[in-house]
Design an enzyme around this catalytic site. Structure first.
Site, mmCIF file in Angstrom:
data_model
loop_
_atom_site.group_PDB
_atom_site.id
_atom_site.type_symbol
_atom_site.label_atom_id
_atom_site.label_comp_id
_atom_site.label_asym_id
_atom_site.label_seq_id
_atom_site.Cartn_x
_atom_site.Cartn_y
_atom_site.Cartn_z
ATOM 1 N N GLU A 260 -15.889 90.578 74.566
ATOM 2 C CA GLU A 260 -15.564 91.719 73.713
ATOM 3 C C GLU A 260 -15.436 91.257 72.263
ATOM 4 O OE1 GLU A 260 -12.120 93.756 75.224
ATOM 5 O OE2 GLU A 260 -13.060 94.232 77.156
ATOM 6 N N HIS A 280 -13.277 99.300 75.854
ATOM 7 C CA HIS A 280 -11.914 98.934 76.261
ATOM 8 C C HIS A 280 -10.922 100.019 75.797
ATOM 9 C CE1 HIS A 280 -9.275 95.236 77.339
ATOM 10 N NE2 HIS A 280 -8.675 96.361 77.687
#
Length: 533
Positions: A260, A280
């Site tokens: 990420e 997320h």
């Protein structure tokens, strides 16, 4: 004044709590890792979310850090082992984003079933295609939940409201809990074979890393759909992409990712009609961010004030209500440990054995034992020692720790027996908690009964007439008042100990005078020590 770094975005409500407690706050969610590493030594506490990596390198520079607060649930971006070695408390706020994560899971499941994002994007591109985006119903489908925990159990209830059949895999859950949810517990292999939808709600550990990979996808139905709002590395991304490419499963909805932000070469980006990806967002609602920010800020303030966090990640967890009820026993072992350290702290400790009897066994013993180890080592070591790193420091110094329960009933409602082995000898203490206070009831198996508080002189000798008179005479002459006194002995003329509670500290000259007086009558003096508990 304490100083706290907020290195990821939290709500202003959390920052206000820190500032109202008199803490200096640096809010720097946009700073680079390099900038963070240059200044991390300045801070007593850090609040972060998922974007800040506190690895070994970062923690090595965090010289003054006392507490790390994760505003949220997952903590795989924190090196817990290294933080523990350094005595840094680490906690998370596991309940703040529960509902947000549950609702996002259901939203992902519905979106995946009805192709909602794809159809929306098509319409924005002036494309009308009802046939292409035909979906499926949730009703009568089987949902397999991996991890029937706080979030997983709430997903189960909502899925049942949709008319889904819910099954689960959770090796750590009591069967009674699953039965109360009307959710059968199956092996992972059985769940994968039976489920139309599979959702993960598990932490990232060595056991759960790539829990779903090549072999697991091959077990699934061709129409199976995967939802992951837990931890990105629970799923092998490349294996998932291969399973989609080979039509082993129907689709996936992924909120958390192995890397990420998601890199451009993530293979799941090639399946825009079968894979829904979000950034997320599971815990990213206004309510969840507020809840997590407030909880994290309050916990940081509490820890810096000397309290234990409610959701610690690196010390054994005890429910707050249980902790409150166990507090007298935690205080009891702390007093026994300090007594032991003051008494025999000049010797190298090789082993510590503790036995618990009576009501104390109604509580989790690990936190109580940690308090004991800390209290024994605290006065002896120069290291910064607390409940986080006490066991690690004991292991480093090759101190063996043994914890057990007294099997037979005791005369007292609760009892703690403490035995310490040093490089010179073995010695022991026993104590109890009564409504009127803490009592020491044995020293080296010699029975006594005295309040475990205040200042003491302890004398070990061979029992004979005149010993007590000599000691009290010297103390009286030097105007040291005796508050209480107890003598323990095995038999007349045998091994004996006297514990004298006094109102003020005796000088070295007074202690030497007592020694000389006892030697005059050949009392076979073994030791004499001053202790303050």
């Amino acid at each position: 004044m304490y100083k706290v770094l907020v290195n990821d975005n939290i709500s202003q409500k959390g920052i206000d709590i820190l500032q109202e407690a008199g803490i200096e706050v640096d809010f720097k969610p946009e700073q680079s890792r390099e900038e963070c590493l240059k200044t991390i030594h300045q801070y007593d506490g850090i609040i972060l979310r998922s974007m800040t990596d506190l690895d070994k390198k970062a923690l090595a520079k965090a010289e003054n850090l006392k507490v790390i607060g994760r505003a949220g649930t997952g903590y795989d971006n924190i090196d817990l082992e290294e933080a523990t070695k350094k005595g840094i408390f680490v906690f998370n706020t596991p309940t703040g984003n529960t509902i947000s994560a549950v609702e996002h899971t259901l939203g992902m499941m519905l979106s995946l079933s009805r192709n909602i994002p794809q159809s929306n994007q098509a319409l924005h591109n002036n494309l009308w295609n009802r046939k292409k985006y035909r979906g499926v119903e949730l009703k009568a489908k089987t949902l397999g939940i991996i991890g029937l925990n706080r979030i997983g159990s709430r997903v189960a209830k909502r899925a049942q409201a949709f008319g889904m059949d819910v099954i689960a895999n959770d090796p750590y859950l009591a069967p009674e809990k699953a039965e109360s949810l009307n959710v059968p517990l199956l092996s992972l292999k059985q769940l994968l074979k039976k489920s139309d939808y599979i959702t993960l709600h598990i932490p990232l550990t060595e056991e759960t890393h790539h829990l779903l990979s090549e072999a697991e996808f091959k077990l699934m139905k061709k129409n199976a759909r995967i939802i992951n709002c837990a931890r990105g590395k629970n799923i092998d991304t490349k294996a998932l992409a291969r399973a989609l490419a080979e039509n082993e499963i129907a689709g996936a909805a992924i909120d958390v990712h192995e890397e990420e932000p998601v890199p451009k070469d993530n293979p799941l980006l090639n399946f825009e009609d079968r894979v829904i990806m979000t950034a997320h967002l599971g815990g990213t609602t206004i309510e969840a961010i507020d809840n997590n920010s407030i909880a994290a800020a309050r916990e940081v303030v509490s820890v810096l004030e000397g309290n234990l966090p409610e959701s610690p990640l690196n010390i054994p967890v005890m429910d707050p209500q249980e902790f409150k009820k166990a507090q007298p026993y935690i205080e009891l072992v702390a007093k026994l440990g300090k007594f032991m350290a003051e008494w025999k702290g000049d010797q190298r400790i090789k082993a510590v054995e503790v036995e618990y009897g009576g009501e104390i066994n109604n509580f989790k013993l690990k936190p109580i034992t940690l308090s004991l180890i800390k209290s024994i080592l605290d006065p002896i070591l120069d290291n910064r020692i607390n409940l986080v790193n006490a066991m690690h420091i004991a292991e480093e110094r090759e101190i063996a720790i043994k914890e057990s329960k007294i099997q037979n009933e005791t005369e007292l409602k609760n009892l703690v027996n403490l035995k310490v082995k040093s490089d010179k000898e073995e010695y022991s203490l026993s104590g109890t908690y009564l409504p009127n206070g803490y009592r020491i009831v044995r020293i080296n198996d010699l029975r006594i009964d005295l309040e475990l508080d205040g200042e003491f002189i302890i004398v070990s000798y061979q029992d004979k007439p005149g010993v007590i008179g000599k000691i009290t005479s010297v103390l009286g002459k030097d105007k040291i008042n005796i508050a209480n006194m107890q003598v323990g002995r095995k038999s007349p003329g045998g091994e004996a100990v006297v514990l004298i509670q006094i109102d003020s500290k005796p000088s070295e000259e007074v202690m030497q005078e007592i020694k000389n007086s006892l030697n005059e009558i050949n009392a076979n003096l073994k030791e004499i020590n001053y202790l303050k508990i």
